[in-house]
Design an enzyme around this catalytic site. Structure first.
Site, PDB file in Angstrom:
ATOM      1  CG  ASN A 116      34.952 109.786  24.260  1.00 16.69           C
ATOM      2  OD1 ASN A 116      35.716 109.123  23.735  1.00 16.69           O
ATOM      3  ND2 ASN A 116      33.994 110.377  23.788  1.00 16.69           N
ATOM      4  CD  GLU A 118      29.525 109.259  23.942  1.00 21.74           C
ATOM      5  OE1 GLU A 118      28.650 108.908  23.098  1.00 21.74           O
ATOM      6  OE2 GLU A 118      30.160 110.491  23.415  1.00 21.74           O
ATOM      7  CD  GLU A 129      39.538 115.369  28.810  1.00 22.01           C
ATOM      8  OE1 GLU A 129      38.857 114.546  28.553  1.00 22.01           O
ATOM      9  OE2 GLU A 129      39.658 116.470  28.047  1.00 22.01           O
TER      10      GLU A 129
HETATM   11  N1  THU Z   1      34.510 114.552  25.922  1.00 18.62           N
HETATM   12  C1  THU Z   1      35.851 114.022  26.361  1.00 18.62           C
HETATM   13  O1  THU Z   1      36.088 112.984  26.533  1.00 18.62           O
HETATM   14  N2  THU Z   1      36.920 115.139  26.776  1.00 18.62           N
HETATM   15  C2  THU Z   1      36.616 116.465  26.415  1.00 18.62           C
HETATM   16  O2  THU Z   1      37.575 117.153  26.881  1.00 18.62           O
HETATM   17  C3  THU Z   1      35.277 117.063  25.938  1.00 18.62           C
HETATM   18  C4  THU Z   1      34.233 115.855  25.752  1.00 18.62           C
HETATM   19  C5  THU Z   1      33.624 113.590  25.532  1.00 18.62           C
HETATM   20  C6  THU Z   1      32.311 113.498  25.979  1.00 18.62           C
HETATM   21  C7  THU Z   1      31.440 113.026  25.146  1.00 18.62           C
HETATM   22  O3  THU Z   1      31.678 111.655  25.220  1.00 18.62           O
HETATM   23  C8  THU Z   1      31.820 113.410  23.702  1.00 18.62           C
HETATM   24  O4  THU Z   1      33.254 113.965  23.893  1.00 18.62           O
HETATM   25  C9  THU Z   1      31.308 114.506  23.062  1.00 18.62           C
HETATM   26  O5  THU Z   1      30.651 115.244  24.139  1.00 18.62           O
END
Ligand code: THU
Length: 216
Positions: A116, A118, A129
């Protein structure tokens, strides 16, 4: 209020009528009818629009496998899970502090990692994903993704329960699977329990398709 009113009206009209002796029988029948309806419509029969005329109810179910240790998976898939854990290291998540790692196994044998990412303008970030699947699509267009493993980590520890992908990621998984024309296996991992889903489409019934053929 409606129920109290209906009860008051019921008893009043019964007492006024010559059928007063039928009161116990009618009460039992009314109770039976009420519970039959209630059992069939647990959310409340008043909320069911035209329930008596709507016969064509459908149900949606899907099967998945729960495992307590990833050693129950094939070597290739255990390796994929470990790579998703490895991907956690590249997560950029200073805002949520929730790291997510994804590893996509392609049919050509390549493994593509994502984590992820941000952003200070929050909605601009992207889940692990989608980072992995879009990267796979950009690097190997049209190559089917056989399997996607996802792991997460909070405060330095892998989550105990399997991480569950958000709706937008599910939509992207399904379209990736559609492009590849092969079912994509999804492995959602946690340190105490993991879940294996044989087809990514199970995760999002009534997903958006860019045609009018959804119900065919
Ligand atoms: N997040 C993901 O990368 N994948 C998921 O399946 C659920 C949430 C991330 C988004 C954000 O950066 C962090 O997790 C918390 O919400």
């Amino acid at each position: 209020m409606v129920i109290i009113g209906a009860n008051a009206w019921f008893w009043y009209s019964l007492n006024q009528s010559k059928f007063v002796l039928l009161a116990p029988v009618l009460t039992i029948l009314r109770g039976l009818a009420f519970f039959t309806i209630k059992k069939k419509h647990p959310r409340g029969w008043l909320l069911q629009p035209k329930w008596h005329t709507m016969k064509n109810h459908k149900e949606y179910n899907f099967k998945y496998t729960e495992i307590s240790t990833i050693t129950e998976l094939s070597d290739e898939e255990q390796n994929l899970v470990n790579q998703s854990l490895e991907a956690l290291k590249t997560s950029y998540s200073p805002y949520s502090k929730f790291k997510v790692g994804a590893a996509a196994l392609l049919e050509n044998g390549e493994v593509i990692l994502g984590s992820n990412q941000e952003n200070g303008a929050y909605p601009s970030g992207l889940c692990a994903e989608r980072v992995a699947l879009f990267y796979a699509g950009a690097k190997y267009p049209g190559v089917p993704v056989k399997c996607l493993a996802v792991s997460a980590c909070f405060e330095g520890e892998q989550t105990k329960s399997p991480v569950s992908p958000c709706g937008a990621c599910r939509q992207v998984m399904i379209e990736t699977q559609h492009i590849g024309k092969k079912p994509m296996r999804i492995i959602l991992t946690g340190s105490e329990k993991s879940i294996v889903i044989e087809n990514s489409a199970f995760l999002l019934p009534f997903n958006f398709v860019n045609t009018d053929k959804i119900f065919e």
